[in-house]
Design a protein around this motif. Structure first.
Motif, PDB file in Angstrom:
ATOM      1  N   SER A   1       0.852  -1.193   0.000  1.00 38.71           N
ATOM      2  CA  SER A   1       0.000   0.000   0.000  1.00 38.71           C
ATOM      3  C   SER A   1       0.887   1.243   0.000  1.00 38.71           C
ATOM      4  N   GLY A   2       0.266   2.402   0.021  1.00 36.29           N
ATOM      5  CA  GLY A   2       1.010   3.657  -0.034  1.00 36.29           C
ATOM      6  C   GLY A   2       2.056   3.798   1.059  1.00 36.29           C
ATOM      7  N   THR A   3       1.708   3.352   2.259  1.00 37.80           N
ATOM      8  CA  THR A   3       2.621   3.483   3.393  1.00 37.80           C
ATOM      9  C   THR A   3       3.942   2.739   3.134  1.00 37.80           C
TER      10      THR A   3
ATOM     11  N   TYR B   1      -1.577  11.620   8.638  1.00 38.68           N
ATOM     12  CA  TYR B   1      -0.617  11.066   7.686  1.00 38.68           C
ATOM     13  C   TYR B   1       0.779  11.644   7.891  1.00 38.68           C
TER      14      TYR B   1
ATOM     15  N   ARG C   1       2.139   9.738  10.659  1.00 37.15           N
ATOM     16  CA  ARG C   1       2.594   8.407  10.234  1.00 37.15           C
ATOM     17  C   ARG C   1       4.053   8.442   9.764  1.00 37.15           C
TER      18      ARG C   1
ATOM     19  N   ILE D   1       2.923  16.331   3.606  1.00 39.53           N
ATOM     20  CA  ILE D   1       1.775  15.722   2.929  1.00 39.53           C
ATOM     21  C   ILE D   1       1.157  16.779   2.015  1.00 39.53           C
TER      22      ILE D   1
ATOM     23  N   SER E   1      -2.192  16.470   0.070  1.00 38.75           N
ATOM     24  CA  SER E   1      -3.603  16.488   0.453  1.00 38.75           C
ATOM     25  C   SER E   1      -3.704  15.699   1.763  1.00 38.75           C
TER      26      SER E   1
ATOM     27  N   THR F   1      -5.363  13.808   4.068  1.00 41.75           N
ATOM     28  CA  THR F   1      -6.632  13.097   3.988  1.00 41.75           C
ATOM     29  C   THR F   1      -7.378  13.087   5.329  1.00 41.75           C
TER      30      THR F   1
ATOM     31  N   ASP G   1       4.311  13.344   0.203  1.00 41.82           N
ATOM     32  CA  ASP G   1       3.263  12.330   0.171  1.00 41.82           C
ATOM     33  C   ASP G   1       2.089  12.956  -0.583  1.00 41.82           C
TER      34      ASP G   1
ATOM     35  N   MET H   1      -0.213  11.130  -1.945  1.00 43.09           N
ATOM     36  CA  MET H   1      -0.993   9.900  -2.100  1.00 43.09           C
ATOM     37  C   MET H   1      -2.396  10.165  -2.597  1.00 43.09           C
ATOM     38  N   SER H   2      -3.121  11.047  -1.894  1.00 45.60           N
ATOM     39  CA  SER H   2      -4.537  11.194  -2.231  1.00 45.60           C
ATOM     40  C   SER H   2      -4.790  12.298  -3.245  1.00 45.60           C
TER      41      SER H   2
ATOM     42  N   LYS I   1      -5.691   5.365  -5.651  1.00 42.57           N
ATOM     43  CA  LYS I   1      -6.239   6.697  -5.328  1.00 42.57           C
ATOM     44  C   LYS I   1      -6.698   7.354  -6.634  1.00 42.57           C
TER      45      LYS I   1
END
Ligand SMILES: *Cc1c(COP(=O)(O)O)cnc(C)c1O
Length: 371
Positions: A64-66, A91, A94, A138, A140, A142, A167, A169-170, A193
């Motif tokens: 996954s993204g992580t 995030y 994280r 980050i 976006s 999330t 990041d 990601m989204s 995404k």
């Protein structure tokens, strides 16, 4: 089984044709598969406005993204380096956690969850902490749905000559992004995404000259970004079992993104979804958590209504029973739930969701104070 629409930040609703692209077994050494990997790696760079010719690389990473974020943090920093993590949501936290678990030196600059990362505060923090070598942020967030000001933060990183890790990601694929113009050195996103593929892998876009310096630094065998890149470069293959079907679906998803009109057209569709959502929810009496000026068009946090008749679990379940999946909140300061606009979701679907929300509120006798 009833068809469900996912109003979540991923995994999200995908097209039938994307799912159909996964119907044939595929060997990892099949030329069709190797060509798909190559096409995807080049296509992703093009979406970021860069290319191999101007010095950028694209690395696909299982998981996954992580996993991909962890591969960047764990591979890019050497023992003498010090990462600055800019945090205004879960995030960002994280990334702090990843650095802690891996034993990587880091500092954290925290902002309120309902405020953007301040480029000015970032500037003065870096100025007074000259040991910082990389900055992570980050795009976006999330957690709330806000967009951090990447261009301005990228300019600060450039001014102090710090590596900039993002990041995205989204947002990647759903927001036009000029990686070079924003001075992004490492950009991470995933298959499920805004490009609207299925889960299975993530990807890292980065500057080749930086990646070349990362040999032997990784704290992990499987999440070694450099070794993964070398593997893909040497024979076009993954080092370990690739997510073959997820890759085939993603190639189809990239074709469909192009057919839709590219990132700009997708961004317009998501914004159209968001407009209908905002207006519909406002007319029902819902208030948003964020100020509109910092709210992005990917996902929106709505505050719980004041009426004690409102029970999120029942609200969620009743929407679910009608085929609409929303997303719980993750805020530390307020009770909220989230609704995403991304994936194969169109204005009609958002209207149907708002109608379902209205029905559930009536059924639950929740009274809303409409402004
Ligand atoms: C989805 C997401 C991730 C990755 O989450 P995974 O569950 O590992 O795929 C990371 N950052 C942001 C901002 C996200 O939206």
């Amino acid at each position: 089984m009833m068809k469900k629409l996912l109003f979540t930040p991923g995994p999200l609703s995908t097209s039938k044709t994307v799912k159909q692209a996964m119907m044939e077994d595929m060997g990892s050494r099949d030329q069709v598969f190797i060509d798909a990997v190559k096409e995807i790696r080049e296509g992703l760079l093009a979406l970021a406005g860069v290319s191999k010719e101007n010095g950028y690389e694209s690395v696909l990473m299982q998981g996954s993204g992580t996993f991909a974020i962890e591969s960047v943090v764990g591979t890019v920093l050497c023992n003498e380096d010090n990462l600055l993590v800019l945090v205004n949501g879960a995030y960002g936290e994280r990334i702090v956690k990843i650095a802690s678990v891996l034993g990587i030196s880091h500092k954290v600059l925290r902002f309120e969850e309902d405020e953007i990362v301040s480029p000015e505060a970032t500037d003065s923090f870096i100025k007074s902490n000259p040991d910082i070598t990389q900055v992570a942020c980050i795009h976006s967030e999330t957690t709330t749905g806000l967009f951090n000001p990447l261009t301005e933060i990228g300019a600060v990183c450039k001014k102090y000559n710090k590596t900039f890790i993002v990041d995205a990601m989204s947002s990647f694929g759903g927001v036009e992004m000029d990686m070079q113009g924003m001075n992004i050195d490492y950009l991470v996103s995933s298959s499920n995404k805004c490009i609207e593929g299925v889960p299975g892998f993530a990807f890292v876009l980065c500057k080749r000259n930086l990646l070349e310096g990362c040999r032997g630094r990784a704290r992990s065998l499987s999440l070694d970004l450099y070794a993964q890149w070398q593997g893909l470069e040497s024979n076009g293959q993954f080092r370990f079992t690739p997510p073959t079907l997820s890759i085939m679906a993603f190639r189809q998803a990239m074709l469909e993104l192009e057919e839709e009109g590219g990132v700009r057209a997708r961004e317009e569709r998501y914004k159209a979804n968001k407009k209908i959502l905002d207006e519909g929810m406002r007319s029902l009496g819902f208030r948003q958590y964020l100020k509109p000026t910092i709210q992005g068009h990917i996902i929106t946090s709505f505050l719980y209504p004041d009426d004690p008749h409102f029970n999120f679990d029942r609200f969620y379940k009743k929407l679910n029973d009608r085929g609409f999946i929303i997303y719980p909140g993750k805020l530390s300061k307020a009770n909220a739930f989230r609704i995403g606009n991304i994936g194969q979701i169109f204005p009609d679907d958002v209207e149907a969701l708002v109608e379902a929300v209205k029905e559930v509120l009536e059924e639950e006798h929740v009274s809303m104070s409409v402004a």
